[in-house]
Structure formats: C-alpha cells, structure tokens
Design a protein around this motif. Structure first.
Motif, short mmCIF file in Angstrom:
data_model
loop_
_atom_site.label_atom_id
_atom_site.label_comp_id
_atom_site.label_asym_id
_atom_site.label_seq_id
_atom_site.Cartn_x
_atom_site.Cartn_y
_atom_site.Cartn_z
N PHE A 163 0.85 -1.13 -0.08
CA PHE A 163 -0.06 -0.04 -0.11
C PHE A 163 0.75 1.14 0.00
N GLU A 168 0.82 4.08 7.49
CA GLU A 168 -0.04 3.50 6.68
C GLU A 168 -1.16 3.16 7.96
N LEU A 175 -5.19 4.34 6.18
CA LEU A 175 -6.16 3.30 6.19
C LEU A 175 -7.21 3.29 7.04
N GLN A 226 -10.84 5.60 4.66
CA GLN A 226 -12.28 5.44 5.18
C GLN A 226 -12.72 6.99 5.39
N VAL A 278 -7.82 -2.26 -2.23
CA VAL A 278 -7.41 -2.18 -1.11
C VAL A 278 -7.87 -3.03 0.02
N THR A 279 -7.67 -3.97 0.59
CA THR A 279 -8.08 -4.76 1.72
C THR A 279 -7.15 -5.46 2.53
N THR A 280 -7.71 -6.40 3.39
CA THR A 280 -6.77 -7.19 4.25
C THR A 280 -6.27 -8.25 3.42
N SER A 307 -3.15 -5.26 3.21
CA SER A 307 -2.38 -4.41 4.02
C SER A 307 -2.78 -5.13 5.59
N GLY A 339 -5.80 -2.71 7.27
CA GLY A 339 -7.03 -2.34 6.71
C GLY A 339 -8.25 -2.52 7.42
#
Length: 325
Positions: free
Chosen positions: A39, A135, A139, A151, A214-216, A256, A259
C-alpha cells in the motif's frame, strides 16, 4: 558564576557524524518508508508536491460542459459559462518522530564502526515505526490531527453531511463515492457478484476500471479461495518495489495488515493523491538537549502532507463483508 561548559572536540565530532549520516540518508529514509509495504508503495508512487500554502488545493470536475453540441452552417456555439469546475480544499497534516542519542550510548559507542552501527539501527527503527504509523493513518478514519484515511475519502455513507475537501456531499450529489453494505449477503454466494457491480459502477462514472482493491490479507485470501479456478496471479512492480498478488478482472489486490477488517476499497489511483510540502517533507531539526536530560541529544524529523481525492465517484467501498447469508 560558572557558565555552561563548551562541547568537547569528541562531542563535536559525534554531532557532525550523526548529522552528516542522517542528512545523507534523508532520501533513503523516505524511499524505504514508501517501499515498506504494497500500500505505501502504491500511494507513494502518487506523491504530488505543493509548496506550502494555507491549505491543499485541488481542481474538481463537478459537471459536464453543456455547450458541447453539433452546429450547422452559420450556426453559433453557446457562450454560456457552465462553471463545470470547483475546488476542493484539504487541511495540511503533519507526522513526526525523533532520533534520540542517550549520553550512555555516546560513551559506549565511541569508535566509528560502533557509531555507524548504532546510526544504522536508529535509522531502521525510525523507518519501520514511521511506515507503520503512516499506513495506519492512511487506512483509518481520522477526525483529528492525523492524515486523512481511506475511510474518510471512500466513506461507508457518502450521503452524510461530513465534508471531504470542504465539499458537503449531502448537497453535492456528484461528490459521492459508490458503496455497498454486504451485511445480509453470503460471501460464498455473492462476494464476487458484488465486486463485479462495484467495478461496473465505477466504469459507468469514469469509463475505466478501478486500479486496485485495497483490503486486508484475510479478505484477499477469502477471494483467492472462492475464485481458485479462475484466479489470476500477478507480479506488481511500482518503481523499484515489487510484490506478488492476486487480481480480479486484472485489478490487483493491495493487501494491508492495517486495513479495516471487513471492507474492500476499489481505488482509482489517478484520483487519489498523497500531497506533500517539499519545504517540510522528512525535514530534520538541529540536535537538541531535552530539558533535565543532560548530554542526551534529540533530532526531530517532520513530514507535512495529506491524502486527497479530486473525484470521489471514481472510488467504491464494500463493507461488512461476513458470511451471514
């Protein structure tokens, strides 16, 4: 009355070595921060400079140019001012940290080799810590003094009156991102279908697919299990940083560890920036002696910027992803 004793030659040499090493590594520190994770590499590649100013300024397209039309012989072109562009304003934010030299460390690490080893360790610690904090902020949802988080920009309720870039989306419907609450949907049955809809909705607005999801790591793994037969693996290279990932419709996942646990953000990089002030971007102070800490020394490192968008409709979020259906 006795005054403060002047610094010894050994102290001056140590100060000079520390300063020269940290100054020489300013670019290295910045580069390594933006090569620490997928990220940070992606958003770091979208850094844009703005030298100072009270706020960050971005032009924003809010409507079409309505003067565009066919004309025949002798016909005229409308001179109406359609005013299709407005401005978004973002507040500067500042992230900072320090490198501290304790007097005992200076006395123990008197040789050049030992001193350089200590400098390496301190610089690596600073880089790791600042990478994680940056980071985490980028996020998150941040309503205080932190950098804008993804967010904030790609909101679960973009119709609310919470301003983004000093523009109120509750009255400016064009300033809203796409969104979907996955609460009542089965992950196994509907996740991929709902992902397809997010991509389609962005394409309707912009004519192009989003650039990243973009996510976990956990949600990326969930998609990988669901789409195993059709899975696309890819090596993504950003500058001189590379990472292996999976993709949906050619759109790479950017996983990430920081996230939001139940969300996927569909991001269009050309409309998401990390603005920075080159006059205060990983800029270092002089060495200081903290009050009541004799012969300890501290140097602070400061970076001024913020994450911004100029087109919320080019992004989407899918949230509350849990297998409840």
């Amino acid at each position: 009355m006795a005054g403060t004793a002047p610094p010894t030659e050994a102290t001056r040499v140590r100060d000079s070595l520390w300063t020269s090493q940290l100054d020489a590594r300013k670019q290295e520190i910045e580069d390594n921060i933006f090569k620490a994770t997928p990220f940070l590499a992606e958003i770091g590649a979208r850094r844009q400079a703005q030298l100072g100013g009270e706020r960050i300024y971005l032009n924003v397209e809010k409507s079409k140019n309505t003067t565009i039309a066919s004309i025949g012989k002798g016909q005229t072109v409308s001179l109406a001012d359609t005013d299709p562009v407005t401005a978004a304003f973002y507040v500067w934010r500042t992230i900072a940290g320090n490198v501290t030299r304790y007097r005992e460390e200076d006395r123990i690490n008197t040789g050049r080799g030992m001193l350089f080893s200590l400098i390496d360790a301190k610089v690596q610690n600073l880089t790791n810590s600042m990478s994680e904090e940056l980071e985490t902020q980028l996020l998150a949802t941040n309503a205080t003094i932190d950098f804008n988080g993804i967010q904030d920009i790609i909101a679960e309720d973009p119709t609310a009156s919470t301003t983004v870039g000093a523009i109120d989306p509750s009255t400016n419907t064009w300033w809203r991102n796409d969104y979907y609450d996955h609460t009542s949907d089965s992950v196994a049955a509907l996740l991929v279908d709902n992902m397809r809809t997010r991509v389609t909705n962005i394409m309707k607005e912009t004519g192009k697919k989003p650039d990243a999801i973009v996510t976990t790591f956990e949600l990326a793994d969930t998609y990988e299990k669901l789409a195993l037969d059709l899975l696309t693996l890819m090596k993504r290279t950003v500058g001189d940083y590379s990472y292996e990932t999976i993709a949906y419709k050619g759109i790479p996942f950017v996983p990430s560890a920081f996230g939001l646990a139940d969300s996927m953000f569909f991001v269009t990089w050309r409309n998401l920036f990390l603005k920075f002030d080159p006059g205060m971007w990983f800029t270092q102070t002089d060495w200081k002696e903290p009050e009541n800490q004799p012969f300890d020394k501290v140097k602070q490192i400061v970076a001024r910027g913020n994450m911004c968008t100029n087109a919320r409709r080019s992004h989407s979020v899918m949230f509350n992803i849990g297998d409840t259906g």
